[in-house]
Design a protein around this motif. Structure first.
Motif, PDB file in Angstrom:
ATOM      1  N   HIS A 161      54.249  58.693  24.182  1.00 51.06           N
ATOM      2  CA  HIS A 161      52.963  58.422  24.499  1.00 51.06           C
ATOM      3  C   HIS A 161      52.039  59.433  24.127  1.00 51.06           C
ATOM      4  O   HIS A 161      52.602  60.426  23.587  1.00 51.06           O
ATOM      5  CB  HIS A 161      52.627  58.338  26.135  1.00 51.06           C
ATOM      6  CG  HIS A 161      53.437  57.121  26.725  1.00 51.06           C
ATOM      7  ND1 HIS A 161      52.986  55.991  26.596  1.00 51.06           N
ATOM      8  CD2 HIS A 161      54.505  57.057  27.247  1.00 51.06           C
ATOM      9  CE1 HIS A 161      53.686  55.110  27.330  1.00 51.06           C
ATOM     10  NE2 HIS A 161      55.013  55.643  27.625  1.00 51.06           N
ATOM     11  N   CYS A 196      45.684  57.281  26.390  1.00 49.70           N
ATOM     12  CA  CYS A 196      46.798  57.630  26.039  1.00 49.70           C
ATOM     13  C   CYS A 196      46.260  57.346  24.220  1.00 49.70           C
ATOM     14  O   CYS A 196      45.855  56.135  23.848  1.00 49.70           O
ATOM     15  CB  CYS A 196      47.930  56.264  26.041  1.00 49.70           C
ATOM     16  SG  CYS A 196      49.680  56.393  25.378  1.00 49.70           S
ATOM     17  N   GLU A 198      48.665  57.003  21.676  1.00 47.31           N
ATOM     18  CA  GLU A 198      49.981  56.758  20.857  1.00 47.31           C
ATOM     19  C   GLU A 198      50.217  55.349  21.191  1.00 47.31           C
ATOM     20  O   GLU A 198      50.495  55.017  22.471  1.00 47.31           O
ATOM     21  CB  GLU A 198      51.042  57.684  21.189  1.00 47.31           C
ATOM     22  CG  GLU A 198      52.334  57.366  20.263  1.00 47.31           C
ATOM     23  CD  GLU A 198      52.236  57.607  18.806  1.00 47.31           C
ATOM     24  OE1 GLU A 198      51.605  58.607  18.270  1.00 47.31           O
ATOM     25  OE2 GLU A 198      52.483  56.855  17.972  1.00 47.31           O
ATOM     26  N   PHE A 199      50.554  54.248  20.221  1.00 49.15           N
ATOM     27  CA  PHE A 199      50.581  52.847  20.536  1.00 49.15           C
ATOM     28  C   PHE A 199      51.735  53.036  21.305  1.00 49.15           C
ATOM     29  O   PHE A 199      52.817  53.113  20.814  1.00 49.15           O
ATOM     30  CB  PHE A 199      50.285  52.139  19.408  1.00 49.15           C
ATOM     31  CG  PHE A 199      50.553  50.676  19.803  1.00 49.15           C
ATOM     32  CD1 PHE A 199      49.724  49.999  20.662  1.00 49.15           C
ATOM     33  CD2 PHE A 199      51.646  49.868  19.434  1.00 49.15           C
ATOM     34  CE1 PHE A 199      49.669  48.562  20.825  1.00 49.15           C
ATOM     35  CE2 PHE A 199      51.800  48.449  20.094  1.00 49.15           C
ATOM     36  CZ  PHE A 199      51.072  47.723  20.687  1.00 49.15           C
ATOM     37  N   CYS A 200      51.947  52.333  22.667  1.00 40.90           N
ATOM     38  CA  CYS A 200      53.121  52.239  23.414  1.00 40.90           C
ATOM     39  C   CYS A 200      53.312  50.919  23.981  1.00 40.90           C
ATOM     40  O   CYS A 200      54.270  50.982  24.837  1.00 40.90           O
ATOM     41  CB  CYS A 200      52.948  53.369  24.483  1.00 40.90           C
ATOM     42  SG  CYS A 200      51.570  53.061  25.480  1.00 40.90           S
ATOM     43  N   HIS A 204      48.965  49.374  26.202  1.00 43.28           N
ATOM     44  CA  HIS A 204      48.598  50.649  25.769  1.00 43.28           C
ATOM     45  C   HIS A 204      47.100  50.956  26.052  1.00 43.28           C
ATOM     46  O   HIS A 204      46.565  52.110  26.441  1.00 43.28           O
ATOM     47  CB  HIS A 204      48.811  50.698  24.133  1.00 43.28           C
ATOM     48  CG  HIS A 204      48.030  51.776  23.460  1.00 43.28           C
ATOM     49  ND1 HIS A 204      48.226  53.252  23.630  1.00 43.28           N
ATOM     50  CD2 HIS A 204      47.035  51.723  22.458  1.00 43.28           C
ATOM     51  CE1 HIS A 204      47.409  53.901  22.745  1.00 43.28           C
ATOM     52  NE2 HIS A 204      46.721  52.996  22.200  1.00 43.28           N
ATOM     53  N   MET A 207      46.033  52.133  29.423  1.00 44.46           N
ATOM     54  CA  MET A 207      46.811  53.410  29.993  1.00 44.46           C
ATOM     55  C   MET A 207      45.931  54.350  30.009  1.00 44.46           C
ATOM     56  O   MET A 207      45.871  55.416  29.032  1.00 44.46           O
ATOM     57  CB  MET A 207      48.107  53.756  28.769  1.00 44.46           C
ATOM     58  CG  MET A 207      48.931  54.787  29.551  1.00 44.46           C
ATOM     59  SD  MET A 207      50.368  55.053  28.604  1.00 44.46           S
ATOM     60  CE  MET A 207      51.071  56.599  29.168  1.00 44.46           C
TER      61      MET A 207
END
Ligand code: CUA
Length: 329
Positions: A161, A196, A198-200, A204, A207
Motif C-alpha cells: 500500500h 492509498c 498504490e493499487f492494492c 483500493h 482505502m
C-alpha cells in the motif's frame, strides 16, 4: 475535463478549515510543503520558459528561412558551431545540477526524521488503515498535534500500500514484512484527506482515511478520552465501532449480502460448512480463532485471504466484537 480538474482539486482540499493554497496545489499544511512546492514550481517555470523559447524560435526560423519559391536551394548549411554547442550543453548541465541539489537536499530532509519526533504505528491492510498511539489506543483516523514532528512507522498485513497525504506532501510505500517510515510536522489545525496511492486490489480507491490536526491541548484531551472510549459503551455497541475501525466491514457485510468474507448477519450461533469439509459452530471460540488465526478453519465458498489481527486487537475488543456478532440476528 473541467469536472476532472475540479475533482482533482477537491482531492487535496482540507475536509474542514481552509489554509493557504494556490491555484493548482492542495493547501500547504506541513513544514516540508513549501520546499516541495518551490521545487515543483521552479521545474515548471524552467520547462515553460524553454518550451516557449523553442517553439517561438521554431516559428520565427520557419518564417524567416522558408523557401520562397518551390525548388529553392538553401543558401548555406551550418554543420557545426562549437560556441553554440558548448552553450547549450553547459546551461542545461547547470540547471540539472541545481535541480538535483535542491531535490536531494529535500529528499534527505524527508527521509531523516528529527530525533524528537513522536512515533505512531501505521498498519495497512486490504482495505483500511489503523493508527496505533503510544498509549496503546488504535484508531482508523490519524490524530496529531500541531507543530510537533510525527514519525509514522508503517507496515502492511498483506500487499503493498502507500500512505499519501497531499496537504502534507507526504507519500511513502507501506510494505509487508518490513517497516518503512515517513515524518511530518503539521502546521495548521484541520482535517486532511489520506489516500492509498498504490493499487492494492478491488477496493483500493476506498482505502481512505483522514488526518485530524489538533492544537496541543486538544490532542492530549482527545488521546486521554479516546483511550477509555470502550468503558462507557455497551459491548455490542463498542463491537460495532471496532467492526469499522479494524476494517472488518471491508469484507464482511451485516445485511446478508456476499462479499470477500461471510456476512455477519445471523451468523452467530449457527453451524457452518468449512472449506476443507466438516462443519463448525460459530460460537465465541470460533470467532476468536477466526480473528487471531483466520486460516485455521476457513468457511466453505471463501478463500483464506484474511490477515491475522494477533498483536493488534486486545482481548476486551475481541469480546466486544463477539457481542456485536451475537446482536446481529
Ligand atoms: Cu491500499 Cu491501494
Amino acid at each position: 475535463m473541467n469536472a476532472m480538474l475540479t475533482s482533482l482539486a477537491a482531492a487535496g482540499q482540507p475536509l474542514r478549515a481552509q489554509s493557504g493554497h494556490d491555484f493548482w496545489m492542495p493547501p500547504q499544511a506541513s513544514t516540508v510543503a513549501p520546499h516541495i512546492d518551490g521545487l515543483f514550481n521552479i521545474i515548471l517555470a524552467i520547462s515553460a520558459f524553454f518550451f516557449v523559447l523553442i517553439v517561438v524560435l521554431m516559428i520565427v526560423f520557419i518564417m524567416k528561412y522558408r523557401a520562397e519559391r518551390p525548388g529553392d536551394e538553401a543558401l548555406s548549411q551550418v554543420e557545426h558551431n562549437t560556441p553554440l554547442e558548448i552553450t547549450w550543453t553547459v546551461i542545461p548541465l547547470i540547471l540539472v545540477c541545481f535541480i538535483f541539489w535542491w531535490g536531494f537536499k529535500g529528499y534527505l530532509d524527508l527521509v531523516t526524521s528529527p530525533g524528537n519526533a513522536s512515533s505512531i504505528q501505521v498498519t495497512a491492510q486490504k482495505w483500511s488503515w489503523l493508527f496505533s498511539y503510544p498509549n496503546g489506543y488504535s484508531d482508523a483516523e490519524l490524530h496529531v498535534p500541531v507543530d510537533t514532528p510525527i514519525k509514522l512507522v508503517m507496515s502492511s498485513q498483506d500487499v503493498i500500500h502507500s500512505f499519501f497525504c497531499p496537504a502534507f506532501r507526504v507519500k511513502m510505500d507501506v510494505l509487508p514484512g518490513r517497516y518503512t517510515s515517513a515524518w511530518f510536522t503539521a502546521t495548521t489545525p484541520g482535517e486532511y484527506q489520506v489516500f492509498c496511492a498504490e493499487f492494492c486490489g478491488k477496493d483500493h480507491s476506498n482505502m481512505l482515511s483522514k488526518v485530524v490536526v489538533h492544537t496541543a491541548a486538544d490532542y492530549q484531551q482527545w488521546l486521554d478520552k479516546a483511550a477509555n472510549w470502550m468503558v462507557a459503551l455497551p459491548p455490542a455497541e463498542a463491537g460495532a465501532i471496532l467492526y469499522k475501525k479494524y476494517g472488518c466491514k471491508q469484507c464482511h457485510t451485516v445485511d446478508g449480502s456476499a462479499n470477500t468474507g461471510p456476512t455477519f448477519k445471523a451468523l452467530f450461533g449457527t453451524k457452518q460448512p468449512l472449506k476443507d469439509g466438516g462443519t463448525v459452530l460459530v460460537d465465541e471460540n470460533y470467532v476468536r480463532e477466526s480473528i487471531l488465526e483466520p486460516n485455521a478453519h476457513v468457511a466453505a465458498g471463501f478463500e483464506p485471504v484474511m490477515p491475522t489481527f494477533k498483536g493488534r486487537i486486545k482481548d476486551e475488543e475481541i469480546g466486544a466484537v463477539i457481542e456485536y456478532l451475537r446482536s446481529l440476528k
